[in-house]
Design an enzyme around this catalytic site. Structure first.
Site, PDB file in Angstrom:
ATOM      1  N   THR A 292      -6.706 -30.098 -12.653  1.00 29.99           N
ATOM      2  CA  THR A 292      -6.745 -29.292 -11.422  1.00 29.99           C
ATOM      3  C   THR A 292      -5.627 -28.248 -11.379  1.00 29.99           C
ATOM      4  OG1 THR A 292      -5.424 -30.988 -10.296  1.00 29.99           O
ATOM      5  CG2 THR A 292      -7.833 -31.139 -10.083  1.00 29.99           C
TER       6      THR A 292
ATOM      7  N   LYS B 285      -5.465 -27.376   2.944  1.00 33.90           N
ATOM      8  CA  LYS B 285      -6.227 -27.982   1.860  1.00 33.90           C
ATOM      9  C   LYS B 285      -5.966 -29.487   1.829  1.00 33.90           C
ATOM     10  CE  LYS B 285      -4.058 -25.122  -0.730  1.00 33.90           C
ATOM     11  NZ  LYS B 285      -3.488 -24.241  -1.779  1.00 33.90           N
TER      12      LYS B 285
ATOM     13  N   GLY C 295      -3.817 -24.990 -11.127  1.00 33.83           N
ATOM     14  CA  GLY C 295      -4.196 -23.662 -10.657  1.00 33.83           C
ATOM     15  C   GLY C 295      -5.197 -23.635  -9.523  1.00 33.83           C
ATOM     16  N   THR C 296      -5.533 -24.792  -8.964  1.00 33.63           N
ATOM     17  CA  THR C 296      -6.547 -24.800  -7.898  1.00 33.63           C
ATOM     18  C   THR C 296      -6.102 -23.994  -6.676  1.00 33.63           C
ATOM     19  OG1 THR C 296      -5.655 -26.935  -7.164  1.00 33.63           O
ATOM     20  CG2 THR C 296      -7.624 -26.991  -8.525  1.00 33.63           C
ATOM     21  N   GLY C 297      -4.849 -24.176  -6.264  1.00 40.56           N
ATOM     22  CA  GLY C 297      -4.371 -23.474  -5.076  1.00 40.56           C
ATOM     23  C   GLY C 297      -4.348 -21.977  -5.263  1.00 40.56           C
ATOM     24  N   CYS C 298      -3.855 -21.533  -6.416  1.00 40.58           N
ATOM     25  CA  CYS C 298      -3.812 -20.093  -6.723  1.00 40.58           C
ATOM     26  C   CYS C 298      -5.223 -19.519  -6.739  1.00 40.58           C
ATOM     27  CB  CYS C 298      -3.166 -19.864  -8.085  1.00 40.58           C
ATOM     28  SG  CYS C 298      -1.499 -20.522  -8.268  1.00 40.58           S
TER      29      CYS C 298
END
Length: 265
Positions: A208, A176, A210-213
């Site tokens: 942003t 990412k 929690g974007t990765g989860c």
């Protein structure tokens, strides 16, 4: 009726923006039946992580056994695993139940800088989880940590990192690129043969959390429904782009993404 089933093995975020809570919301939005194994409780809000309380190995094992021995899972997503012992247990159980689709989000550091993975656990993650992963989804700092190198600053460095991470055993690699500061938002997908650039317009927002989860959970949901890895990543990219576009300005710090935004855009 039948429905695809997705299991998240991760930490609980009391603020609701990341971790188990983000994963379950994502699974629901993408028409999959969501289940959970909580590895740690966190006291967390938009201002940061205020406490981490790992669950016992006994509790984690009991949760995994309860879900996989009865309901099963078409895909499993791992998030915050915290320790080498927890990683070892999770890897053992995923092998025992021959889980077909495994998405590994190597959660290491919270948005506010709090450590979510113990230092000695990095080796366990590399040695035990990456070799059984269908897709891994590190951001730039996480990819650098896994490879023991300086954080990447260019697309070319990201491409080399994708190749190097694939050599550690993961079938597919997503890196990412949100931490790059210039130009569009570019994520890379590598299937061992071709590197694909997934590009969208960069959205200017601080909200942003929690974007990765959410991105990793969306990949897991799409894999559970039978999509290929590339198709799942592309669908998840659209989902998280919408969630960031209409992110939520709540709390006094970094707000969360909006898990229902894809229905409005």
């Amino acid at each position: 009726m039948t429905i695809a089933k997705a299991l998240t093995i991760a930490g609980s975020d009391s603020g609701g923006g990341a971790g188990i809570q983000a994963d379950i919301k994502t699974f629901q939005e993408l028409d999959t039946f969501g289940m959970s194994v909580i590895t740690a409780l966190t006291a967390q809000n938009t201002l940061g992580v205020h406490g981490v309380f790992p669950q016992s190995l006994e509790a984690i094992e009991a949760q995994i056994e309860a879900v996989l021995s009865d309901i099963g899972a078409d895909a499993v997503k791992t998030g915050m695993l915290f320790s080498a012992d927890i990683i070892g247990l999770v890897a053992q159980k995923l092998k025992k139940y021959s889980v077909k689709n495994i998405v590994v989000d190597p959660v290491m550091i919270a948005k506010g800088g709090a450590a979510l993975l113990q230092e000695e656990a990095v080796k366990a993650l590399i040695g035990e989880l990456l070799p059984i992963a269908t897709v891994i989804t590190p951001n730039l700092p996480e990819a650098a940590k896994l490879l023991g190198r300086a954080e990447m600053q260019t697309i070319e460095e990201m491409k080399q990192a994708a190749i190097d991470l694939h050599s550690l055993g993961a079938k597919n690699v997503v890196i990412k690129g949100g931490h790059l500061t210039d130009g569009p938002a570019i994520d890379l997908f590598y299937d061992g043969i071709t590197i694909y650039e997934l590009e969208t317009k960069r959205i200017e927002t601080k909200h942003t959390h929690g974007t990765g989860c959410t991105f990793a959970a969306a990949i897991a949901a799409e894999l559970a429904k039978g999509r290929t890895a590339k198709e799942a990543v592309e669908k998840a990219k659209s989902f998280i782009t919408a969630a960031i576009t209409l992110s939520l300005d709540i709390g006094k710090g970094i707000g969360p993404t909006n898990h229902s935004a894809h229905r409005r855009l």
